[in-house]
Design a protein around this motif. Structure first.
Motif, PDB file in Angstrom:
ATOM      1  N   LEU A 310       0.832  -1.198   0.000  1.00  0.00           N
ATOM      2  CA  LEU A 310       0.000   0.000   0.000  1.00  0.00           C
ATOM      3  C   LEU A 310       0.869   1.250   0.000  1.00  0.00           C
ATOM      4  N   ASN A 311       0.560   2.165  -0.900  1.00  0.00           N
ATOM      5  CA  ASN A 311       1.269   3.439  -0.966  1.00  0.00           C
ATOM      6  C   ASN A 311       0.490   4.498  -0.185  1.00  0.00           C
ATOM      7  N   VAL A 312       1.196   5.210   0.700  1.00  0.00           N
ATOM      8  CA  VAL A 312       0.570   6.247   1.529  1.00  0.00           C
ATOM      9  C   VAL A 312       1.138   7.600   1.141  1.00  0.00           C
ATOM     10  N   ARG A 313       0.251   8.535   0.804  1.00  0.00           N
ATOM     11  CA  ARG A 313       0.674   9.894   0.445  1.00  0.00           C
ATOM     12  C   ARG A 313      -0.188  10.899   1.191  1.00  0.00           C
ATOM     13  N   TYR A 314       0.482  11.909   1.732  1.00  0.00           N
ATOM     14  CA  TYR A 314      -0.236  13.015   2.360  1.00  0.00           C
ATOM     15  C   TYR A 314      -0.234  14.189   1.403  1.00  0.00           C
ATOM     16  N   LEU A 315      -1.422  14.641   1.029  1.00  0.00           N
ATOM     17  CA  LEU A 315      -1.567  15.721   0.067  1.00  0.00           C
ATOM     18  C   LEU A 315      -2.012  16.981   0.788  1.00  0.00           C
ATOM     19  N   GLN A 316      -1.150  17.985   0.783  1.00  0.00           N
ATOM     20  CA  GLN A 316      -1.465  19.268   1.402  1.00  0.00           C
ATOM     21  C   GLN A 316      -2.156  20.158   0.399  1.00  0.00           C
ATOM     22  N   ARG A 317      -3.343  20.624   0.732  1.00  0.00           N
ATOM     23  CA  ARG A 317      -4.053  21.530  -0.162  1.00  0.00           C
ATOM     24  C   ARG A 317      -3.364  22.878  -0.161  1.00  0.00           C
ATOM     25  N   LYS A 318      -3.030  23.354  -1.344  1.00  0.00           N
ATOM     26  CA  LYS A 318      -2.304  24.613  -1.461  1.00  0.00           C
ATOM     27  C   LYS A 318      -3.265  25.792  -1.469  1.00  0.00           C
ATOM     28  N   LYS A 319      -2.820  26.878  -0.863  1.00  0.00           N
ATOM     29  CA  LYS A 319      -3.580  28.113  -0.920  1.00  0.00           C
ATOM     30  C   LYS A 319      -3.529  28.677  -2.337  1.00  0.00           C
TER      31      LYS A 319
END
Length: 348
Positions: A310-319
């Motif tokens: 399983l690949n885990v990625r944290y995606l930060q929403r950009k302003k």
């Protein structure tokens, strides 16, 4: 003239309305993004992706009638699996044949190591659900950068090691300097044959414009409280005492770097490899900087035989503003990467 005056007034009104709409839209976007500022975790089942690719290739090799039969059999199989899963869920029965999991993280580091923000969220998420039979693989690519940024990135990986979670670092292209500081935390390092490994050293350079400004009769005053608050300066006149202190600080940082690597990989002849040089994967293997030669693809394919990957990625929403400034910063980072490559390894 009266017509021009009225036309100018009309344009001014239109511009005012447009600006007002833009301000309102910006406020709405900012309010929405504040609610979603934290970002989100995205989990991708790499085992399923690989299985789907296998199926696609297998079907492509069949003729028309055989493809129809294959699709019919698959549809029947999926229907039966869904029925069994639903029945087990009603009974509260969990699947007894659950495979151990391999949690795959990715770190493609920039000079300032700002990617550590996502890494810390991913590590925290994995620690929240990981089981004793599971393990972690980090696909790492970085030429290094600022000391404090990569020090924190290595510390995030140290959290896994402190919990006795098997950690494998896979390097396909480069893990140098701060990148190798991260890599050496792993229990095992797998490197591609021509990946760049090592560069256990510290470098700092600073331009000085003092003589140019002096020729232009421009004086620069620098006031500090503390003897070594500022050792070298961009605009003022540097002293030999300041240079000596700067070198001492650089050597101290290098000493800490060496100690950290030696602590993580005590079998290394640290004085032999901590010269600031880099080596290709096969050479790095001979020196003990890595443990195995191979690509991350082969590593994960091998693990899929007995694990769920399983690949885990944290995606930060950009302003909204970051979307415009981020591309410029990314371009500058790519330029720095190219400069590093040209100066540190031969072109081919």
């Amino acid at each position: 003239m009266e017509l021009l005056s009225q036309y100018g007034l009309f344009l001014a009104k239109i511009a005012t309305i447009v600006v007002a709409i833009a301000v309102v839209a910006t406020l709405i976007v900012n309010l929405t993004q504040r609610k979603r500022q934290r970002g989100e975790l995205r989990i991708t089942n790499l085992s399923e992706q690989y299985k789907e690719m296998q199926d696609d290739m297998s079907v492509a090799l069949l003729d028309g009638p055989q493809q129809k039969l294959w699709h019919k059999a698959q549809k029947k199989k999926h229907k039966l699996e869904a029925k069994n899963a639903k029945a087990n869920a009603k009974k509260g029965v969990t699947a007894s044949g659950d495979k151990p999991k391999v949690w795959v993280l990715d770190f493609k580091g920039s000079m300032d190591a700002h990617e550590v923000t996502a890494l810390r969220e991913e590590v925290t998420a994995v620690l929240a659900v990981i089981k004793p039979q599971d393990q972690v693989v980090l696909r790492l690519e970085s030429p290094g950068g600022v000391v404090h940024g990569y020090g924190l990135a290595a510390s995030q990986l140290q959290r896994l090691r402190d919990k006795n979670i098997p950690l494998t670092i896979a390097v396909d292209k480069v893990a140098a300097s701060g990148g190798y500081m991260m890599a050496c935390v792993g229990n095992r390092i797998v490197s591609a044959p021509f990946a760049i490994i090592g560069s256990i050293g510290v470098v700092a350079q600073i331009p000085n414009f003092h003589r140019f400004l002096k020729n232009k009769d421009i004086d620069i005053e620098l006031h500090t409280a503390g003897q070594y608050k500022r050792t070298l300066t961009l605009l003022g006149e540097n002293t030999e005492e300041g240079r000596q202190k700067f070198r001492e600080d650089l050597n101290e940082t290098h000493h800490l770097f060496k100690d950290f690597v030696h602590q993580m990989r005590p079998q290394l002849d640290i004085d032999q490899v901590a010269t600031g040089e880099h080596w290709y994967g096969q050479q790095a293997l001979e020196k003990g900087l890595v443990d195995e030669i191979g690509t991350s693809d082969d590593l994960l394919l091998g693990l899929m035989e007995g694990h769920e990957v399983l690949n885990v990625r944290y995606l930060q929403r950009k302003k909204l503003m970051d979307r415009f400034t981020g591309s410029a910063a990314e371009s500058a980072d790519h330029l720095l990467m190219r400069w590093w490559q040209r100066g540190q390894k031969p072109m081919m």
